[in-house]
Write a protein that holds these residues in place. Structure first.
Motif, short mmCIF file in Angstrom:
data_model
loop_
_atom_site.label_atom_id
_atom_site.label_comp_id
_atom_site.label_asym_id
_atom_site.label_seq_id
_atom_site.Cartn_x
_atom_site.Cartn_y
_atom_site.Cartn_z
N LEU A 55 0.87 -1.18 0.00
CA LEU A 55 0.00 0.00 0.00
C LEU A 55 0.90 1.22 0.00
O LEU A 55 1.88 1.27 0.74
N GLU A 56 0.56 2.22 -0.82
CA GLU A 56 1.34 3.46 -0.84
C GLU A 56 0.40 4.64 -0.89
O GLU A 56 -0.68 4.57 -1.50
N ALA A 57 0.81 5.74 -0.30
CA ALA A 57 0.06 6.99 -0.38
C ALA A 57 0.95 8.15 0.06
O ALA A 57 1.83 7.98 0.91
N TRP A 58 0.70 9.30 -0.52
CA TRP A 58 1.27 10.56 -0.03
C TRP A 58 0.23 11.16 0.89
O TRP A 58 -0.97 11.20 0.55
N VAL A 59 0.65 11.63 2.06
CA VAL A 59 -0.27 12.09 3.09
C VAL A 59 0.23 13.39 3.70
O VAL A 59 1.43 13.55 3.95
N GLN A 60 -0.71 14.29 3.95
CA GLN A 60 -0.43 15.54 4.66
C GLN A 60 -1.50 15.66 5.75
O GLN A 60 -2.67 15.83 5.46
N ALA A 61 -1.08 15.51 7.00
CA ALA A 61 -2.02 15.53 8.12
C ALA A 61 -2.39 16.96 8.51
O ALA A 61 -1.59 17.87 8.39
N ALA A 62 -3.63 17.11 9.00
CA ALA A 62 -4.11 18.39 9.54
C ALA A 62 -4.89 18.07 10.81
O ALA A 62 -5.64 17.10 10.85
N ASN A 63 -4.72 18.84 11.84
CA ASN A 63 -5.46 18.63 13.09
C ASN A 63 -5.42 17.17 13.51
O ASN A 63 -6.44 16.55 13.74
N LEU A 64 -4.23 16.60 13.60
CA LEU A 64 -4.07 15.20 13.90
C LEU A 64 -4.66 14.85 15.26
O LEU A 64 -4.36 15.49 16.25
N ALA A 65 -5.52 13.85 15.26
CA ALA A 65 -6.15 13.40 16.50
C ALA A 65 -5.07 12.85 17.44
O ALA A 65 -4.29 11.99 17.04
N PRO A 66 -5.01 13.33 18.67
CA PRO A 66 -3.98 12.87 19.59
C PRO A 66 -4.19 11.44 20.09
O PRO A 66 -3.26 10.81 20.56
N SER A 67 -5.41 10.93 20.00
CA SER A 67 -5.65 9.56 20.45
C SER A 67 -6.60 8.86 19.49
O SER A 67 -7.35 9.49 18.77
N GLY A 68 -6.53 7.54 19.51
CA GLY A 68 -7.38 6.74 18.65
C GLY A 68 -6.76 6.52 17.28
O GLY A 68 -5.75 7.10 16.92
N ARG A 69 -7.40 5.64 16.53
CA ARG A 69 -6.94 5.31 15.19
C ARG A 69 -7.78 6.07 14.17
O ARG A 69 -8.97 6.23 14.33
N ARG A 70 -7.13 6.50 13.09
CA ARG A 70 -7.79 7.20 11.99
C ARG A 70 -7.33 6.55 10.70
O ARG A 70 -6.14 6.54 10.38
N GLY A 71 -8.28 5.99 9.93
CA GLY A 71 -7.95 5.29 8.69
C GLY A 71 -7.56 6.25 7.58
O GLY A 71 -8.30 7.18 7.27
N ILE A 72 -6.40 6.03 6.98
CA ILE A 72 -5.97 6.80 5.82
C ILE A 72 -6.41 6.06 4.55
O ILE A 72 -7.03 6.64 3.67
N PHE A 73 -6.08 4.77 4.47
CA PHE A 73 -6.46 3.96 3.33
C PHE A 73 -6.41 2.49 3.69
O PHE A 73 -5.41 2.01 4.22
N GLY A 74 -7.48 1.76 3.41
CA GLY A 74 -7.52 0.32 3.67
C GLY A 74 -8.90 -0.12 4.05
O GLY A 74 -9.90 0.51 3.70
N SER A 75 -8.96 -1.22 4.81
CA SER A 75 -10.24 -1.78 5.25
C SER A 75 -10.09 -2.30 6.69
O SER A 75 -9.11 -3.00 6.99
N TRP A 76 -11.04 -1.94 7.52
CA TRP A 76 -11.00 -2.30 8.94
C TRP A 76 -12.35 -2.89 9.33
O TRP A 76 -13.36 -2.20 9.30
N ALA A 77 -12.37 -4.17 9.71
CA ALA A 77 -13.59 -4.82 10.20
C ALA A 77 -13.28 -6.24 10.63
O ALA A 77 -12.41 -6.90 10.05
N GLY A 78 -14.00 -6.73 11.63
CA GLY A 78 -13.97 -8.12 12.04
C GLY A 78 -12.61 -8.68 12.39
O GLY A 78 -12.32 -9.85 12.09
N CYS A 79 -11.74 -7.89 13.01
CA CYS A 79 -10.40 -8.35 13.40
C CYS A 79 -9.56 -8.81 12.21
O CYS A 79 -8.69 -9.67 12.34
N ALA A 80 -9.84 -8.29 11.03
CA ALA A 80 -9.10 -8.65 9.81
C ALA A 80 -8.65 -7.38 9.09
O ALA A 80 -8.77 -7.25 7.88
N ASP A 81 -8.10 -6.43 9.85
CA ASP A 81 -7.74 -5.12 9.31
C ASP A 81 -6.51 -5.16 8.42
O ASP A 81 -5.61 -5.98 8.62
N TRP A 82 -6.48 -4.24 7.46
CA TRP A 82 -5.28 -3.98 6.65
C TRP A 82 -5.38 -2.54 6.19
O TRP A 82 -6.42 -2.10 5.72
#
Length: 189
Positions: free
Chosen positions: A58-85
């Motif tokens: 997986l590849e991406a160019w990313v520029q963060a703004a107002n980055l959340a200090p806690s928790g996960r934030r998906g940039i690109f992929g799939s998250w569900a059922g304990c089978a995240d990528w």
């Protein structure tokens, strides 16, 4: 107003990529490029229900703004059922969500806390046994992953997570998925 993007993911041969979103070239401010600006509160691009397979990059160019200090934030992929990528931020660091050898999904953390407004090239690879995370071409994390792990096909998003929202606030450009674990020297940075 809004718009709906639809992209059919073609089947590829070995080492061919499944999808490439390339709306401009990274660098400079958002106003000077055609990259995707996500507001962190619901903006996302839904790419359908599919999985990256048992070998991927997986590849991406990313520029963060107002980055959340806690928790996960998906940039690109799939998250569900304990089978995240996918590429994500977790507790303010870039990370790669994977399936560990045992247990539910986990995130390999890069140790890199993005500076707001700075472009970063992220790349995550999985070779069938190990996962690696690169930030700007530098290996920042790696670990063993469940053998021949097949991630969820619940829904691939740019800018959030199908399971739980967790929206990314920032700019994303040049998203790529390859059906092979590319070597470090083949990663764009």
């Amino acid at each position: 107003g809004g718009s709906e993007w639809v992209y059919v993911v073609p089947e590829g041969e070995d080492d061919a990529y499944f999808i490439a979103l390339s709306a401009g070239s990274p660098g400079g401010s958002f106003e000077s490029t055609y990259a995707v600006r996500l507001d962190g509160s619901g903006d996302r691009i839904e790419l359908g229900s599919w999985a990256a397979g048992t070998r991927w990059t997986l590849e991406a160019w990313v520029q963060a703004a107002n980055l959340a200090p806690s928790g996960r934030r998906g940039i690109f992929g799939s998250w569900a059922g304990c089978a995240d990528w996918g590429l994500a931020t977790l507790d303010g660091e870039f990370g790669l969500s994977i399936q560990p050898v045992s247990g539910c999904s986990d995130t390999l953390l890069s140790g890199v806390r993005p500076t707001e407004g700075t472009w970063y090239h992220l790349a995550g690879t999985y070779d069938g046994n190990n996962a690696s995370l690169y930030v700007d071409g530098v290996l920042t994390a790696s670990g063993q992953v469940a053998a021949d792990y097949q991630g969820t096909a619940a829904g691939v998003w740019i800018g959030g997570e199908v399971c739980c929202g967790a929206y990314f606030d920032g700019v994303v450009d040049e998203v790529r998925v390859w059906n092979a674990a590319r070597q470090a020297d083949g990663l764009q940075a």
